[in-house]
Design an enzyme around this catalytic site. Structure first.
Site, PDB file in Angstrom:
ATOM      1  N   GLU A  36       0.847  -1.193   0.000  1.00 20.93           N
ATOM      2  CA  GLU A  36       0.000   0.000   0.000  1.00 20.93           C
ATOM      3  C   GLU A  36       0.881   1.241   0.000  1.00 20.93           C
ATOM      4  O   GLU A  36       2.100   1.165   0.164  1.00 20.93           O
ATOM      5  CB  GLU A  36      -0.963  -0.006   1.197  1.00 20.93           C
ATOM      6  CG  GLU A  36      -2.036  -1.075   1.077  1.00 20.93           C
ATOM      7  CD  GLU A  36      -3.074  -1.024   2.175  1.00 20.93           C
ATOM      8  OE1 GLU A  36      -3.019  -0.094   3.008  1.00 20.93           O
ATOM      9  OE2 GLU A  36      -3.933  -1.916   2.212  1.00 20.93           O
ATOM     10  N   HIS A  46      -9.287  10.194   2.833  1.00 15.97           N
ATOM     11  CA  HIS A  46      -9.006   9.076   1.935  1.00 15.97           C
ATOM     12  C   HIS A  46      -9.234   9.551   0.507  1.00 15.97           C
ATOM     13  O   HIS A  46     -10.276  10.143   0.203  1.00 15.97           O
ATOM     14  CB  HIS A  46      -9.916   7.885   2.252  1.00 15.97           C
ATOM     15  CG  HIS A  46      -9.389   6.595   1.709  1.00 15.97           C
ATOM     16  ND1 HIS A  46      -9.384   6.307   0.366  1.00 15.97           N
ATOM     17  CD2 HIS A  46      -8.838   5.525   2.326  1.00 15.97           C
ATOM     18  CE1 HIS A  46      -8.852   5.106   0.181  1.00 15.97           C
ATOM     19  NE2 HIS A  46      -8.517   4.613   1.351  1.00 15.97           N
ATOM     20  N   ARG A 104      -1.187   9.643   1.065  1.00 12.20           N
ATOM     21  CA  ARG A 104      -2.606   9.911   0.868  1.00 12.20           C
ATOM     22  C   ARG A 104      -2.935  11.394   0.723  1.00 12.20           C
ATOM     23  O   ARG A 104      -3.817  11.775  -0.047  1.00 12.20           O
ATOM     24  CB  ARG A 104      -3.405   9.324   2.035  1.00 12.20           C
ATOM     25  CG  ARG A 104      -3.578   7.826   1.949  1.00 12.20           C
ATOM     26  CD  ARG A 104      -4.382   7.297   3.111  1.00 12.20           C
ATOM     27  NE  ARG A 104      -4.672   5.882   2.936  1.00 12.20           N
ATOM     28  CZ  ARG A 104      -5.302   5.144   3.842  1.00 12.20           C
ATOM     29  NH1 ARG A 104      -5.705   5.694   4.985  1.00 12.20           N
ATOM     30  NH2 ARG A 104      -5.548   3.871   3.621  1.00 12.20           N
ATOM     31  N   HIS A 118     -11.539  10.574   6.583  1.00 11.37           N
ATOM     32  CA  HIS A 118     -11.349   9.144   6.828  1.00 11.37           C
ATOM     33  C   HIS A 118     -10.787   8.832   8.207  1.00 11.37           C
ATOM     34  O   HIS A 118     -11.252   7.914   8.872  1.00 11.37           O
ATOM     35  CB  HIS A 118     -10.427   8.587   5.744  1.00 11.37           C
ATOM     36  CG  HIS A 118     -10.211   7.110   5.810  1.00 11.37           C
ATOM     37  ND1 HIS A 118     -11.249   6.201   5.712  1.00 11.37           N
ATOM     38  CD2 HIS A 118      -9.074   6.385   5.959  1.00 11.37           C
ATOM     39  CE1 HIS A 118     -10.758   4.969   5.794  1.00 11.37           C
ATOM     40  NE2 HIS A 118      -9.456   5.051   5.948  1.00 11.37           N
ATOM     41  N   ARG A 137      -1.023   9.656   8.696  1.00 12.66           N
ATOM     42  CA  ARG A 137      -0.940   8.230   9.046  1.00 12.66           C
ATOM     43  C   ARG A 137      -0.510   7.380   7.856  1.00 12.66           C
ATOM     44  O   ARG A 137      -1.031   7.510   6.755  1.00 12.66           O
ATOM     45  CB  ARG A 137      -2.298   7.743   9.550  1.00 12.66           C
ATOM     46  CG  ARG A 137      -2.359   6.238   9.808  1.00 12.66           C
ATOM     47  CD  ARG A 137      -3.711   5.839  10.330  1.00 12.66           C
ATOM     48  NE  ARG A 137      -4.781   6.027   9.354  1.00 12.66           N
ATOM     49  CZ  ARG A 137      -5.147   5.131   8.450  1.00 12.66           C
ATOM     50  NH1 ARG A 137      -4.500   3.979   8.366  1.00 12.66           N
ATOM     51  NH2 ARG A 137      -6.144   5.381   7.621  1.00 12.66           N
TER      52      ARG A 137
END
Length: 519
Positions: free
Chosen positions: A119, A234, A274, A333, A368
Site C-alpha cells: 500500500e 481518503h 494519501r 477518513h 498516518r
C-alpha cells in the site's frame, strides 16, 4: 426537577467504545471485570468494521520492524515520535498472532504463509488482508464472538457516554445515555475508545457515531489534546450521493488500478502519500472535473473475488468496476489527533486511558501510514490493558457535578448537518485563514443556538467542541504539513516541526499547552 441518573457499578474497568480498540482491550483485561459501552450494536457503529485495507506488520522474510518504523516516520511528515513508531512496528507481529488465535482468517499464499500486499508509502509488501478487502469486518466478527463468550465482559449497547465523571482529582467513570435513560457508570479505571471525528464532515467514510464525542469529553474534563488539525482524507471514496461514502480500498491502487480524468488520462502517482493523492484529486474536482479509479486492466474480471466489498458497493450504485472506471472523490477518513497519551495509553488525567482513533499516541504524526490504524488499536489496546492490570486502582467516587443532557440528539440534527457542510467546505483537504475563521464563527453560533439552561448539556456540545478544537488548531498552524494543507501557507516550515498541544479553559476556549505539561 429532573430525575437523578441511575448509578451502575461498571466493575474494575469501564470502556467507552465498542470498536476494535475497545473490544481488544476488554479481552486483554481478563479476568478483571469490564463493562463496554457501545453507542450502536457492536460492529455496526465501529469504523473498524468498515476497514478494508488490512493491518501492517513486518512478518515476511526481508522485511523488518525497523523498516516499518522508518516508513511510519517518513509518512508522518516530521511529527511522528520515533520511539512510538519503533514500539508499534516491533509489537505488530505479536498482535497479528493474537488475532490469528482469535480466529481471524487472514489471507494466505500457496505455501500457507500469511499473504501480504503493498500500500501507499510502504517500502515493502507488509499488509495482511482478509479476502482482499474484508479485514475490518472479519476482525470485528472474531472479537465480537470472543467478548460475548468472555464471562468477565459485560456489553451494553445503545449506550453513549457524554461526560466523564471527575471526583477527587481522578476520572472514575462516565455519565451516559442508555436507550435514552441517564446512567452513571462508576469504575476503578476508565478507557476511552470512542473512535474519531470523520462524521463531523459532510463527505466521510465514517459511521454517524464518529463525531468526536470522546475527544470532546476528555477536553471538557481538562485532558490535553494533541494534533487535532491533522485529518486524513481518503483519496478514493465512491463519488455518489450516499452518506457515509463507500470506501474504495487503497489495496486496489496497490494492485495497479490507476487514477484518470474524464478523458482516461492518468494524472498522479497512485501510491504517493494519501494527502498528496487527495489534493491531486480534490483540485480537479474543484475545477468541475470528474476523477475515476480505473481497475479494468489491473484487476478486470477478478474484481468480484479479489475485492468483494468494493464490488458490492459499486454494484449497489449501478457501477460495474469490471467494465467501467469508478468515480471517486476524497472523504474524511481518519483523525491523527486526539487525546494525548503516553506509551502506555495514559492520558494527562489520572484514571483515564485512551486507545484507538480517539487517542494521539505520536504514532501517526501529520499523516498516518496506510494500514497502521488497526495496528495501533491492537498494539495500544494491549498496552493499556497491561498498564491497568499493573496499576493500583482506588475505588471510584461519584461527582455531584453531572450535567443533564438537555435534549435528544435528533433535536439538533439540522445544526449538525450545517456543521458538517461547513467543515467539509472550510476545514477540508485545502484550508486557508478566511475559511477557517468562518468555520469557527459558525461553530460558535450553532453552539449558542443549541445551548440549554445552566447545568444542562446540549447533545450538540461535544461535536461542536471537537470541531472547534480541530479548526482552531488548523488556523494556528500557519504552514502545510501532511494532512493539513494551507493554501495561504503552502510550504512546510521548520519552525512548526512540533506537535500541537491544546487544552480547554473553564470557559471552554482552546489554549496552547507546552510540551510535557499536564492540563
Amino acid at each position: 426537577m429532573a430525575a437523578l441518573p441511575e448509578i451502575s457499578d461498571a466493575g474494575d474497568v469501564l470502556i467507552a467504545g465498542g470498536g476494535l480498540a475497545g473490544l481488544f482491550t476488554a479481552l486483554k483485561l481478563a479476568p478483571l471485570r469490564v463493562t463496554v459501552l457501545a453507542a450502536a450494536p457492536i460492529g455496526n457503529g465501529a469504523s473498524s468494521a468498515w476497514a478494508q485495507g488490512g493491518i501492517a506488520a513486518a512478518i515476511h522474510e526481508g522485511d523488518t520492524a525497523e523498516a516499518h518504523a522508518a516508513d511510519t516516520v517518513a509518512a508522518g511528515a516530521g511529527l511522528v515520535d520515533p520511539a512510538i513508531a519503533q514500539l508499534l512496528a516491533r509489537e505488530a507481529p505479536a498482535r497479528i498472532a493474537d488475532l490469528l488465535q482469535l480466529g481471524v482468517p487472514f489471507d494466505r499464499d500457496l505455501e500457507g504463509k500469511l499473504a501480504v500486499g503493498l500500500e501507499a508509502a510502504h517500502s515493502q509488501a507488509r499488509i495482511v488482508h482478509v479476502e482482499g478487502d474484508k479485514a475490518g469486518k472479519a476482525i470485528m466478527e472474531a472479537l465480537i464472538a470472543a467478548v460475548r463468550a468472555a464471562p468477565s465482559i459485560r456489553i451494553i449497547e445503545h449506550a453513549e457516554a457524554y461526560e466523564l465523571i471527575s471526583a477527587g482529582g481522578r476520572i472514575s467513570g462516565v455519565h451516559a445515555l442508555v436507550s435514552g435513560k441517564r446512567v452513571s457508570f462508576l469504575a476503578r479505571a476508565t478507557v476511552l475508545a470512542t473512535g474519531g471525528t470523520g462524521a463531523l464532515y459532510a463527505v466521510t467514510t465514517n459511521p454517524a457515531e464518529a463525531r468526536g464525542q470522546g475527544l470532546a469529553m476528555a477536553a471538557r474534563a481538562g485532558a490535553e489534546i494533541a494534533d487535532p488539525e491533522f485529518v486524513q482524507f481518503h483519496p478514493t471514496a465512491i463519488a455518489a450521493d450516499k452518506d457515509p461514502a463507500p470506501l474504495v480500498t487503497e489495496a486496489l491502487r496497490g494492485a495497479g488500478a490507476v487514477l484518470t480524468d474524464a478523458a482516461g488520462q492518468r494524472f498522479t502517482d497512485e501510491l504517493a502519500p494519501r494527502d498528496q493523492v487527495a489534493r491531486a484529486i480534490g483540485a480537479r474536482i474543484t475545477r468541475g472535473e470528474k476523477v475515476f479509479l480505473d481497475a479494468r486492466a489491473a484487476v478486470g474480471d477478478k474484481f468480484p473475488a479479489a475485492f468483494p466489498t468494493v464490488y458490492a458497493h459499486c454494484r449497489a450504485l449501478g457501477i460495474d468496476p469490471v467494465l467501467e472506471p469508478i468515480p471517486v472523490a476524497p472523504a474524511a477518513h481518519y483523525h491523527m489527533g486526539g487525546v494525548r497519551t503516553d506509551a502506555e495509553g495514559r492520558s494527562s488525567l489520572a484514571g483515564l486511558w485512551a486507545c484507538g482513533e480517539v487517542a494521539s499516541t505520536g504514532a501517526h504524526g501529520a499523516n498516518r501510514l496506510a494500514s497502521n490504524s488497526l495496528l495501533e488499536a491492537v498494539v495500544f489496546g494491549a498496552r493499556v490493558a497491561e498498564d491497568i492490570m499493573n496499576a493500583q486502582l482506588p475505588s471510584p467516587a461519584l461527582s455531584a457535578q453531572e450535567a443533564e443532557m438537555a435534549a435528544p440528539e435528533s433535536a439538533h440534527l439540522p445544526l449538525l448537518q450545517r456543521l458538517r457542510r461547513r467543515m467539509s467546505a472550510k476545514v477540508g483537504v485545502v484550508r486557508e485563514a478566511g475559511g477557517l475563521s468562518q468555520a469557527l464563527e459558525l461553530i460558535e453560533a450553532l453552539r449558542a443556538e443549541a445551548a440549554g439552561p445552566a447545568r444542562t448539556l446540549s447533545a450538540f456540545e461535544n461535536p461542536a467542541i471537537a470541531a472547534h478544537l480541530m479548526t482552531r488548531a488548523a488556523l494556528a498552524r500557519e504552514e502545510s504539513r501532511g494532512g493539513h494543507y494551507r493554501s495561504d501557507f503552502p510550504e512546510t516550515r521548520p519552525g512548526w516541526a512540533h506537535r500541537s498541544l491544546l487544552y480547554l479553559t473553564p470557559s471552554h476556549d482552546p489554549m496552547p499547552a507546552q510540551e510535557g505539561t499536564k492540563a
